[in-house]
Design a protein around this motif. Structure first.
Motif, PDB file in Angstrom:
ATOM      1  N   MET A   4      16.997 115.251  25.696  1.00 44.75           N
ATOM      2  CA  MET A   4      17.854 115.468  26.963  1.00 44.75           C
ATOM      3  C   MET A   4      18.256 113.899  27.514  1.00 44.75           C
ATOM      4  O   MET A   4      18.646 113.911  28.536  1.00 44.75           O
ATOM      5  N   TRP A   5      17.629 112.984  26.907  1.00 45.72           N
ATOM      6  CA  TRP A   5      17.997 111.218  27.561  1.00 45.72           C
ATOM      7  C   TRP A   5      17.986 110.535  26.373  1.00 45.72           C
ATOM      8  O   TRP A   5      17.297 110.633  25.286  1.00 45.72           O
ATOM      9  N   ALA A   6      18.385 109.253  26.740  1.00 42.95           N
ATOM     10  CA  ALA A   6      18.536 108.252  25.534  1.00 42.95           C
ATOM     11  C   ALA A   6      17.563 107.237  25.948  1.00 42.95           C
ATOM     12  O   ALA A   6      17.484 106.654  27.060  1.00 42.95           O
ATOM     13  N   THR A   7      16.812 106.701  25.071  1.00 46.48           N
ATOM     14  CA  THR A   7      15.820 105.734  25.279  1.00 46.48           C
ATOM     15  C   THR A   7      16.734 104.388  25.128  1.00 46.48           C
ATOM     16  O   THR A   7      17.865 104.282  24.968  1.00 46.48           O
ATOM     17  N   GLY A   8      16.180 103.256  25.741  1.00 51.22           N
ATOM     18  CA  GLY A   8      16.765 102.048  25.754  1.00 51.22           C
ATOM     19  C   GLY A   8      17.298 101.418  24.222  1.00 51.22           C
ATOM     20  O   GLY A   8      18.190 100.521  24.125  1.00 51.22           O
ATOM     21  N   GLN A   9      16.694 101.931  23.263  1.00 51.71           N
ATOM     22  CA  GLN A   9      17.082 101.601  21.819  1.00 51.71           C
ATOM     23  C   GLN A   9      17.944 102.322  21.365  1.00 51.71           C
ATOM     24  O   GLN A   9      18.684 102.029  20.345  1.00 51.71           O
ATOM     25  N   GLU A  10      18.361 103.432  22.034  1.00 54.18           N
ATOM     26  CA  GLU A  10      19.501 104.170  21.506  1.00 54.18           C
ATOM     27  C   GLU A  10      20.681 104.054  22.253  1.00 54.18           C
ATOM     28  O   GLU A  10      20.961 103.935  23.145  1.00 54.18           O
ATOM     29  N   SER A  11      21.767 103.566  21.325  1.00 54.80           N
ATOM     30  CA  SER A  11      23.138 102.969  22.068  1.00 54.80           C
ATOM     31  C   SER A  11      24.010 104.256  22.187  1.00 54.80           C
ATOM     32  O   SER A  11      23.723 105.272  21.568  1.00 54.80           O
ATOM     33  N   ARG A  12      24.671 104.354  23.128  1.00 54.42           N
ATOM     34  CA  ARG A  12      25.860 105.321  23.404  1.00 54.42           C
ATOM     35  C   ARG A  12      26.669 105.651  22.008  1.00 54.42           C
ATOM     36  O   ARG A  12      26.671 106.791  21.695  1.00 54.42           O
ATOM     37  N   ASN A  13      26.990 104.441  21.241  1.00 54.94           N
ATOM     38  CA  ASN A  13      27.709 104.775  20.022  1.00 54.94           C
ATOM     39  C   ASN A  13      26.880 105.554  18.880  1.00 54.94           C
ATOM     40  O   ASN A  13      27.120 106.134  18.132  1.00 54.94           O
TER      41      ASN A  13
END
Length: 192
Positions: A84-93
């Protein structure tokens, strides 16, 4: 309506809702697509990540056509909520590209199966469910989260519409919406 037409109709609506959801990220900063906008932390990029995970499950695992990339476990609360959320290491792309790879995988599953083809949904008490029911469920779930994304995006910058073009071509200015909100607020107060 024959099965092929019904399948195409359901699937075309699902495709539209997917694109509508992804378009809500257009033109926003990395912070704005990730930041929690509700008490529970709901955010735009997290909705995309969540739908990618669950579509991969429903049109993959359920029909014994597993998505070739790892998915968080559905039976572990900590892992289930991680989608349900993106870590700092996961980019939007990265997240959008993964969702698009899920779409390709789903397209192949839907093309290969008939509406009455069944699969097992382990998280539905191991129920045997036809593709028709899974498509209806996915359409409802994707539409629900696309609606969430509509509200979150409007909350961020006032953009409304079902795609980037519609959001860019706003029909009303901020003054119009401020007056409309005041009108609705006055009606709510008078009823309360």
């Amino acid at each position: 309506m024959d099965d092929d037409a019904a399948k195409a109709n359901l699937y075309n609506y699902l495709k539209h809702e997917r694109e509508a959801l992804v378009s809500k990220l257009d033109g926003l900063s990395e912070y704005d697509v990730r930041r929690p906008l509700t008490v529970t932390g709901t955010n735009l990029l997290g909705l995309v990540k969540h739908l990618a995970t669950w579509e991969a499950r429903y049109l993959g695992e359920v029909f014994q056509r597993p998505f070739p990339e790892p998915l968080p476990r559905w039976d572990s609360e900590a892992e289930r909520l991680a989608d349900m959320w993106a870590t700092g290491q996961e980019s939007r792309n990265d997240i959008i590209d993964r969702y698009r790879r899920v779409w390709d995988h789903s397209d192949a599953t839907v093309a290969a199966l008939r509406l009455d083809s069944t699969g097992r949904v382990a998280w539905w008490e191991d129920a045997e469910v036809p593709l028709f029911n899974v498509l209806v469920h996915l359409l409802a779930e994707t539409s629900r989260h696309a609606g969430h994304s509509d509200i979150l995006r409007e909350q961020l910058d006032g953009a409304v519409g079902t795609d980037a073009e519609a959001m860019a071509d706003q029909q009303h200015d901020q003054a119009f919406w401020a007056q409309r909100r005041e009108l609705i607020e006055a009606a709510a107060r008078s009823a309360g």
